[in-house]
Design a protein around this motif. Structure first.
Motif, PDB file in Angstrom:
ATOM      1  N   GLU A  33     -12.620  -0.724  -3.882  1.00 23.59           N
ATOM      2  CA  GLU A  33     -11.674  -1.709  -3.382  1.00 23.59           C
ATOM      3  C   GLU A  33     -11.413  -1.381  -1.921  1.00 23.59           C
ATOM      4  O   GLU A  33     -11.968  -0.435  -1.359  1.00 23.59           O
ATOM      5  N   ALA A  35      -8.432  -1.349   1.486  1.00 23.82           N
ATOM      6  CA  ALA A  35      -7.086  -1.573   2.017  1.00 23.82           C
ATOM      7  C   ALA A  35      -7.262  -2.608   3.117  1.00 23.82           C
ATOM      8  O   ALA A  35      -7.880  -2.335   4.136  1.00 23.82           O
ATOM      9  N   PRO A  36      -6.787  -3.812   2.899  1.00 17.77           N
ATOM     10  CA  PRO A  36      -7.155  -4.921   3.790  1.00 17.77           C
ATOM     11  C   PRO A  36      -6.619  -4.756   5.205  1.00 17.77           C
ATOM     12  O   PRO A  36      -5.533  -4.240   5.426  1.00 17.77           O
ATOM     13  N   GLY A  75      -8.436  -6.143  -1.855  1.00 19.73           N
ATOM     14  CA  GLY A  75      -7.581  -5.367  -2.734  1.00 19.73           C
ATOM     15  C   GLY A  75      -7.973  -5.411  -4.191  1.00 19.73           C
ATOM     16  O   GLY A  75      -7.372  -4.708  -5.010  1.00 19.73           O
ATOM     17  N   LEU A  76      -8.966  -6.207  -4.540  1.00 22.01           N
ATOM     18  CA  LEU A  76      -9.418  -6.217  -5.926  1.00 22.01           C
ATOM     19  C   LEU A  76     -10.481  -5.133  -6.122  1.00 22.01           C
ATOM     20  O   LEU A  76     -11.113  -4.687  -5.178  1.00 22.01           O
ATOM     21  N   ARG A  77     -10.670  -4.758  -7.360  1.00 19.43           N
ATOM     22  CA  ARG A  77     -11.629  -3.694  -7.652  1.00 19.43           C
ATOM     23  C   ARG A  77     -12.863  -4.273  -8.336  1.00 19.43           C
ATOM     24  O   ARG A  77     -12.760  -5.014  -9.304  1.00 19.43           O
ATOM     25  N   ASP A 153     -11.552   3.754  -2.371  1.00 17.72           N
ATOM     26  CA  ASP A 153     -10.703   2.820  -1.633  1.00 17.72           C
ATOM     27  C   ASP A 153     -11.083   2.937  -0.159  1.00 17.72           C
ATOM     28  O   ASP A 153     -10.726   3.907   0.506  1.00 17.72           O
ATOM     29  N   ASN A 176     -10.527   6.778   0.664  1.00 22.11           N
ATOM     30  CA  ASN A 176      -9.749   7.545  -0.297  1.00 22.11           C
ATOM     31  C   ASN A 176     -10.472   7.525  -1.630  1.00 22.11           C
ATOM     32  O   ASN A 176     -11.026   6.494  -2.032  1.00 22.11           O
ATOM     33  N   LEU A 186      -5.812   1.680 -12.072  1.00 22.68           N
ATOM     34  CA  LEU A 186      -6.777   1.875 -10.989  1.00 22.68           C
ATOM     35  C   LEU A 186      -8.219   1.862 -11.495  1.00 22.68           C
ATOM     36  O   LEU A 186      -9.150   1.693 -10.721  1.00 22.68           O
TER      37      LEU A 186
END
Lengths: 369, 86
Positions: A33, A35-36, A75-77, A153, A176, A186
């Motif tokens: 995903e 972090a926008p 933000g989507l996985r 992330d 991350n 998560l």
């Protein structure tokens, strides 16, 4: 809005594991995903490989180069990989990133034009190999026949260097990582969209993103949009899944959304709507993802889509009597992330359905107005 | 920060900014609505957010058009406060 906020959600589903035949190995799934970043709509990077490390060994988690648009995820996985790896406790992850073949591409919104447009520039990683330790006391543990998850992330916002407020193209990769279980939030796959290939009695086969064929199991807890069920799905349809990874690599679907049976769809961010009040007849959108439209509407372009013939408006995984009240042709606005399902014929795309999708926002909040 | 559901409720809204397209569309900060099912991570709900200063956070949700103002608003399913430095 507060009523909607109080009811928004998708029902839960149970989780089942299946055993592996190997005695000294377990399964590893990899989710990604982002972090926008404020103005970035496309962040196309190629991950050449991902390895897991401990003091005595290094094992491969992803060995085939994988092109990922992290900004598209908003933000989507999504599921990036699934592998069998030796049991063990792994303390760090090494990413090898591609700088030239192909180079990273960054697409960002230009608000100086009306309507807003999208500019692109080639990026360059300041370092192509980065090793990230797992958080202290939380290594990734792969047990015999077990299922472990690696969550990545990619912090797009922090990774892009700027000068005078402008993105320079230099990418200092800030990533991350975390060890996750399939059943925790998560570890859940919240964005898996592709073509339905074939149907079984309690499952279907799907060609997902990144060329990843996947079995999708359904059970009595699986929710569908509209009046759909497993029985109404057909090969060739485009579906989107929220689900959890199982030990054999299949997904157990919590939610299944039938986007279109017409074998073509677009996904992206709305940049502008026309007209700005009343029923919208067309949208200008950044196309971040497509299936079946590449010949007429390629990915990573800004397109104006005529929606005047669209009669079906969905809200992803929020399907009840309120749906059409809260999202219809008068409810489109710049900033939304939407899916558009339709047909491609005679060199043109004809949309039939618009589906509102979730997305994330990274920002500082300001105390109430 | 506005809480409408009484003490201990997460029914309310807060405002965010700095998302370029949303702020352009909203003409400034935009509202993020939350409800009691909204999952708050690393913070004790709306009241915790109100007393947390100005932490970086990520809100996940759907963007709707406020039919009164014509501006976009977010209905959040999840609000995650980031650790300092993240």
């Amino acid at each position: 809005m507060l009523v909607l906020a109080a009811t928004l959600g998708c029902g839960g589903a149970s989780h089942s594991n299946q055993s592996l035949s190997q005695n000294t190995a377990g399964s590893l799934f990899v989710t990604g995903e982002d972090a926008p970043a404020s103005s970035v709509v496309g962040f196309n990077v190629t991950i050449d490989s991902i390895t897991l490390n401990n003091s005595s060994s290094t094992v491969s988690a992803v060995s085939t180069p994988e092109a990922v648009d992290f900004a598209r995820l908003m933000g989507l996985r999504t599921l990036l990989g699934f592998n069998t790896i030796p049991q063990g406790t792994y303390t760090s992850v090494t990413f090898t990133l591609e700088n030239t073949n192909p180079a990273p591409v960054i697409s960002y919104v230009d608000l100086t034009t009306n309507p807003p447009s999208v500019q692109t520039l080639n990026g360059s990683f300041s370092q192509t190999t980065v090793t990230i330790p797992f958080p202290s006391g939380a290594p990734l543990v792969v047990s015999n026949n077990g299922l472990a998850g690696l969550h990545i992330d990619f912090d797009v916002d922090d990774s892009l260097l700027t000068s005078g407020g402008q993105i320079t193209g230099v990418i200092n990769p800030v990533i991350n990582v975390a060890a996750v279980s399939a059943s925790e939030e998560l570890g859940e796959i919240s964005d898996f969209t592709g073509n339905l290939v074939s149907l079984g009695s309690s499952s279907f086969q799907m060609q997902g993103p990144y060329g990843m064929p996947r079995t999708i199991d359904v059970d009595s807890n699986t929710q569908y949009n509209g009046s759909n069920s497993l029985g109404t799905l057909t090969p060739g349809a485009i579906v989107s899944i929220i689900g959890i990874v199982q030990a054999d690599g299949s997904l157990l679907a919590k939610c299944v959304e039938l986007i279109t049976t017409d074998k073509a769809f677009l996904s992206g961010r709305v940049l502008a709507v026309n007209p700005t009040s009343g029923p919208v007849t067309s949208v200008s959108m950044w196309v971040g993802e497509e299936l079946g439209t590449s010949g007429v509407i390629p990915v990573d372009t800004v397109e104006t889509i005529n929606l005047s013939a669209v009669s079906t408006y969905d809200v992803c995984f929020f399907d009840n009597f309120l749906t059409n009240q809260i999202f219809n042709n008068t409810a489109l606005v710049a900033g939304q992330r939407i899916f558009i399902g339709g047909t491609v014929s005679a060199g043109s795309f004809t949309p039939h359905l618009v589906s509102l999708r979730a997305r994330e926002f990274l920002a500082r909040w300001s105390p109430a107005a | 920060m506005t809480v409408t559901g009484g003490s201990g409720s997460n029914l309310g809204y807060f405002q965010m900014q700095n998302d370029a397209l949303m702020s352009y569309s909203a003409g400034g900060a935009f509202a993020v609505y939350t409800g009691n099912p909204t999952v708050f991570e690393n913070i004790d709900g709306l009241s915790g957010l109100a007393s947390a200063g100005t932490p970086n956070l990520i809100a996940r949700g759907l963007v709707f058009k406020d039919q009164t103002t014509g501006k976009p608003v977010v209905v959040a399913g999840r609000v995650r406060v980031l650790a300092p430095g993240q």
